[in-house]
Design an enzyme around this catalytic site. Sequence first.
Site, PDB file in Angstrom:
ATOM      1  N   SER A 190       6.586  78.260 -57.970  1.00 23.17           N
ATOM      2  CA  SER A 190       6.208  79.446 -58.752  1.00 23.17           C
ATOM      3  C   SER A 190       7.259  79.867 -59.750  1.00 23.17           C
ATOM      4  O   SER A 190       7.845  80.956 -59.660  1.00 23.17           O
ATOM      5  CB  SER A 190       5.914  80.598 -57.809  1.00 23.17           C
ATOM      6  OG  SER A 190       5.105  80.136 -56.778  1.00 23.17           O
TER       7      SER A 190
ATOM      8  N   ASP B 161       1.933  79.465 -58.512  1.00 20.83           N
ATOM      9  CA  ASP B 161       1.281  80.270 -57.466  1.00 20.83           C
ATOM     10  C   ASP B 161       0.032  80.997 -57.968  1.00 20.83           C
ATOM     11  O   ASP B 161      -0.917  81.225 -57.199  1.00 20.83           O
ATOM     12  CB  ASP B 161       2.258  81.264 -56.812  1.00 20.83           C
ATOM     13  CG  ASP B 161       3.030  82.119 -57.801  1.00 20.83           C
ATOM     14  OD1 ASP B 161       2.875  81.922 -59.021  1.00 20.83           O
ATOM     15  OD2 ASP B 161       3.800  82.992 -57.343  1.00 20.83           O
TER      16      ASP B 161
ATOM     17  N   ARG C 140       6.901  78.235 -47.404  1.00 20.61           N
ATOM     18  CA  ARG C 140       5.918  77.946 -46.374  1.00 20.61           C
ATOM     19  C   ARG C 140       5.444  76.502 -46.414  1.00 20.61           C
ATOM     20  O   ARG C 140       5.359  75.900 -47.485  1.00 20.61           O
ATOM     21  CB  ARG C 140       4.717  78.883 -46.496  1.00 20.61           C
ATOM     22  CG  ARG C 140       5.054  80.250 -45.933  1.00 20.61           C
ATOM     23  CD  ARG C 140       3.955  81.242 -46.081  1.00 20.61           C
ATOM     24  NE  ARG C 140       3.411  81.213 -47.405  1.00 20.61           N
ATOM     25  CZ  ARG C 140       2.123  81.383 -47.661  1.00 20.61           C
ATOM     26  NH1 ARG C 140       1.275  81.580 -46.689  1.00 20.61           N
ATOM     27  NH2 ARG C 140       1.686  81.354 -48.898  1.00 20.61           N
TER      28      ARG C 140
HETATM   29  C1  GLC Z   1       7.693  84.471 -62.060  1.00 14.51           C
HETATM   30  C2  GLC Z   1       7.512  82.995 -62.357  1.00 14.51           C
HETATM   31  C3  GLC Z   1       6.048  82.628 -62.391  1.00 14.51           C
HETATM   32  C4  GLC Z   1       5.369  83.093 -61.105  1.00 14.51           C
HETATM   33  C5  GLC Z   1       5.606  84.580 -60.882  1.00 14.51           C
HETATM   34  C6  GLC Z   1       4.998  85.073 -59.575  1.00 14.51           C
HETATM   35  O1  GLC Z   1       7.184  85.208 -63.110  1.00 14.51           O
HETATM   36  O2  GLC Z   1       8.123  82.685 -63.585  1.00 14.51           O
HETATM   37  O3  GLC Z   1       5.890  81.235 -62.530  1.00 14.51           O
HETATM   38  O4  GLC Z   1       3.992  82.830 -61.174  1.00 14.51           O
HETATM   39  O5  GLC Z   1       7.002  84.821 -60.855  1.00 14.51           O
HETATM   40  O6  GLC Z   1       5.563  84.461 -58.474  1.00 14.51           O
END
Ligand code: GLC
Length: 469
Positions: free
Chosen positions: A160, A213, A97
């Site tokens: 993320s 995230d 996004r």
């Molecule tokens: C995975 C990633 C982490 C993220 C999570 C949720 O665990 O390693 O960084 O926060 O997914 O998206």
Amino acid sequence: MKRLSTILDHLQPQAGDSKEIRSLKKRMELQSLRSTCILSDERLKQMAYFMIHEMHAGLSDESKSTLRMLPSFVYRRDPSRASGEYYALDLGGTNFRVLQLQIQEGKLLKHRASKFRIPDWAMTGTSDELFGFIADSIRKFEQDKKIERSSRAPLGFTFSFPTQQTDINAGSLIAWTKGFTTSGVQGKNLVKLLQDAIDQRGIKLEVVALCNDTVGTLIARLFSDPQTELGVILGTGSNACYWEKAKNVTKNGKVSGKGDEEICINMEFGNFDSKHMYVLPELPFDAEIDKHSPNPGFQRFEKMISGFYKGEIVRLIFVQLSKNGVLPAVIASTLTKRNGFDSAHVSDILGDRLPGRHLTERILKDIYNVHIPDEADRHLIQEVCLMVVHRSAQLSGMAIGATLLKAGKQSCATVAIDGAVYQYTPNFRFIMEKAIKSVVGDHCDVRCVLQKDGSGFGAGFIAALSQLK
Ligand code: GLC
């Protein structure tokens, strides 16, 4: 764990089994599944204490813990001082996004956003392809919204995946998770990769902040609720972050030197207990999923609770039960494709309240070409979905409870949560909140709230906070 697989092996139907023995084996097999997926309060507490132990270890030395406890370089600041126009990118699951935010004195005045589906070639290709796709999407967003700027605007980037940050605007990918395998990104400076792709296309944006995230979700909520203590994602992947005293991050002198200031720590809890599986309630199917994943031996906790794997766990159980004669044989011969059962259908089946479970019947027939004529079998199929979701929700609640205990926040606190598993799975919230109480105690008085699109907005807010002097 070993004991459960032995029972399951032993339960294989034999040609000479009497009707009574067959029925007994069926019941025992289901009971074995239930006893692994429905966790007692004592079991949840045991896991939570081990998680707190791993949190402590990860704050002093990452190599000694399955929790990385990564400093985000986002310190607790008063959001009401933030004003201006900011941009945000959110990369981490199936979608990407782009957002534009107008913030005035800590309030979001207006925003515009566009969502792009990440093509497979960007998830599994080269770094140039992935960052090229991101920058092209920003350009498309600006063209669609007719945005023109004479000078560079600040941009926050939610990325993320486990990232080792050295500052708010510098960090490198430790390892891909959630099915991404793009080459040439691991170990590289992510801000530079993104800035180069943006500059090559003449886009006037400057990457001023990088965040996970979970951190985005926490900060997005903090702007409207100063009691926000945890940011949690329960979706394609699972993870949480929380406020920690900087002085407790003893592995990093730059952080610990800030003393009593509070810094947001990205726990990367998806990897909890992955090394030895001391406490996790593992089914044989979890080991199978792990073995065939791009990152075997890692993120074993995440693989038990997240949307990315839920459909596959359910499919493997269906197939096993079908082979053992507990469910119709057609299931084992039809649901043969790895990752071929959509996690969203697990939620749909769970939500089926039609008498006779005809929605379940239709989903299996229309989408998977599996005809289940017997109503009792359809109830069983629904129960399997419930067991998998039950374990996922209890484990999520356990992790949240453990984090609240570590943070010393058992009341007057908000837990901001985003992600499709939390938002759309029937029964999930109720089971999860019960598990939090099992771990923290009945006096626990925290609010779990849905922070929709927190990761995207949060990156914009963090970009704004990073500009405060
Ligand atoms: C995975 C990633 C982490 C993220 C999570 C949720 O665990 O390693 O960084 O926060 O997914 O998206």
